[in-house]
Scaffold this active site. Sequence first.
Site, PDB file in Angstrom:
ATOM      1  N   GLU A 207       0.821  -1.224   0.000  1.00 35.59           N
ATOM      2  CA  GLU A 207       0.000   0.000   0.000  1.00 35.59           C
ATOM      3  C   GLU A 207       0.849   1.265   0.000  1.00 35.59           C
ATOM      4  OE1 GLU A 207      -2.823   0.424   3.217  1.00 35.59           O
ATOM      5  OE2 GLU A 207      -3.553   2.336   2.464  1.00 35.59           O
TER       6      GLU A 207
ATOM      7  N   LYS B 107      -2.341  -1.970  -3.332  1.00 30.40           N
ATOM      8  CA  LYS B 107      -3.401  -1.104  -2.784  1.00 30.40           C
ATOM      9  C   LYS B 107      -2.969   0.350  -2.928  1.00 30.40           C
ATOM     10  CE  LYS B 107      -6.027  -0.094   1.392  1.00 30.40           C
ATOM     11  NZ  LYS B 107      -6.737  -0.626   2.541  1.00 30.40           N
TER      12      LYS B 107
HETATM   13  C1  5MM Z   1      -8.354   1.522   7.959  1.00 28.88           C
HETATM   14  O1  5MM Z   1      -7.243   2.403   8.075  1.00 28.88           O
HETATM   15  C2  5MM Z   1      -5.972   1.796   7.819  1.00 28.88           C
HETATM   16  C3  5MM Z   1      -5.045   2.011   8.969  1.00 28.88           C
HETATM   17  O2  5MM Z   1      -4.738   3.375   9.070  1.00 28.88           O
HETATM   18  P1  5MM Z   1      -3.914   3.942  10.341  1.00 28.88           P
HETATM   19  O3  5MM Z   1      -2.646   3.182  10.440  1.00 28.88           O
HETATM   20  O4  5MM Z   1      -3.737   5.404  10.027  1.00 28.88           O
HETATM   21  O5  5MM Z   1      -4.799   3.737  11.514  1.00 28.88           O
HETATM   22  C4  5MM Z   1      -5.418   2.378   6.506  1.00 28.88           C
HETATM   23  O6  5MM Z   1      -4.172   1.857   6.158  1.00 28.88           O
HETATM   24  C5  5MM Z   1      -6.397   2.054   5.440  1.00 28.88           C
HETATM   25  O7  5MM Z   1      -6.373   0.667   5.225  1.00 28.88           O
HETATM   26  C6  5MM Z   1      -6.078   2.752   4.149  1.00 28.88           C
HETATM   27  O8  5MM Z   1      -5.700   4.096   4.341  1.00 28.88           O
HETATM   28  C7  5MM Z   1      -7.303   2.711   3.280  1.00 28.88           C
HETATM   29  O9  5MM Z   1      -8.388   3.211   4.009  1.00 28.88           O
HETATM   30  P2  5MM Z   1      -9.273   4.331   3.352  1.00 28.88           P
HETATM   31  O10 5MM Z   1     -10.145   4.825   4.469  1.00 28.88           O
HETATM   32  O11 5MM Z   1      -8.319   5.367   2.832  1.00 28.88           O
HETATM   33  O12 5MM Z   1     -10.035   3.622   2.243  1.00 28.88           O
END
Ligand code: 5MM
Length: 343
Positions: A178, A220
């Site tokens: 990601e 991702k």
């Molecule tokens: C769900 O959030 C994931 C963990 O984020 P933190 O480490 O900041 O708590 C994050 O990696 C998430 O999987 C991705 O950003 C994709 O989530 P979104 O909300 O952007 O679809």
Amino acid sequence: MDTRAELEATIYDMVQAGKGILAADESAPTIARRFAAIDVESTEENRRSYRGMLFSTPGLDEFISAVILFEETLTQQSDEGMALPEVLARKGIVPGIKVDKGLQPLANAAGDKVTQGLDGLAERLQLYKTQGARFAKWREVYPITAHNPTALGLEVNAEMLARYAAICQTEGFVPIVEPEVLIDGDHSIERSAEVIEAVLHAVFHALHRHRVVLECIVLKPSMVTPGKEHPVRATPEEVAEATVRVFRRVVPAAVPSINFLSGGQTPEEATANLNAMNELFKDAPWELSFSYGRALQEPALKAWQGKAENAAATQQALYQRAFLNGAARTGDYAPVMETEAFI
Ligand code: 5MM
């Protein structure tokens, strides 16, 4: 099963027509922010109860093939006393685990960040496997400014993602790679395209150097969009064309699936943009799918409000977004479905 066969079996289960991934791996500070927005305290019990409710959604497996979990969730149980990874596995949904340990500033690269967590990763994966996880996720973050990401930022972040991915595959875990290019700022869609192309170019060069098997990863990434503060919004068709143009240049066809993050897009935007890609580019060499956190969970959180009596409405809200993104996987979504599908 040998490691390669294990990786192939997991990819087969994760990458399915009409389905995508639910990101439910918010770290402690992030889930606290999400709960604060609905005035709910982030206690361990509230997190268990909320996530258990999401995973028990009837029919979730129709559109969700895998769920990314936070470490704590691996050892929590449903109201019925079943381990939460097992709740998913019994529905045929693959449980996975976020293994990065969050961001730090990257020294001598002002504005850039780098993710922590490689120390002891192989040993942690061995434990997570006994707890039911079959894939992992690691996120690097790239801000866009006039000076970021720097050349050093591109190189270091790519190296981290590749080292993580190589360790995962050695342990029989499919790595979700990601590289998140942030939507924050007033940059144009052209600037977003330029940065995402540079980021992915560096990432795939590093994956090659580290001998990562591309057939057994999931990418991702962010979509190519204008920054959130840019005065002009892009249409779904413009986002789809800009995104696929860049990805054709830098993502090898060996990668089975691109599961976009939503990154601050509204749930409706994230669905419409994915739909346009699948409608316009049916000949793309990879699956074009989703791995959304906020864009799947926002309506569910609003419906929940921390109240047990809202469980059915919460599950309905998640099911609806999963259904709509399932339609976007084949280019069959239309905005009118937002109101019609579930009335
Ligand atoms: C769900 O959030 C994931 C963990 O984020 P933190 O480490 O900041 O708590 C994050 O990696 C998430 O999987 C991705 O950003 C994709 O989530 P979104 O909300 O952007 O679809």
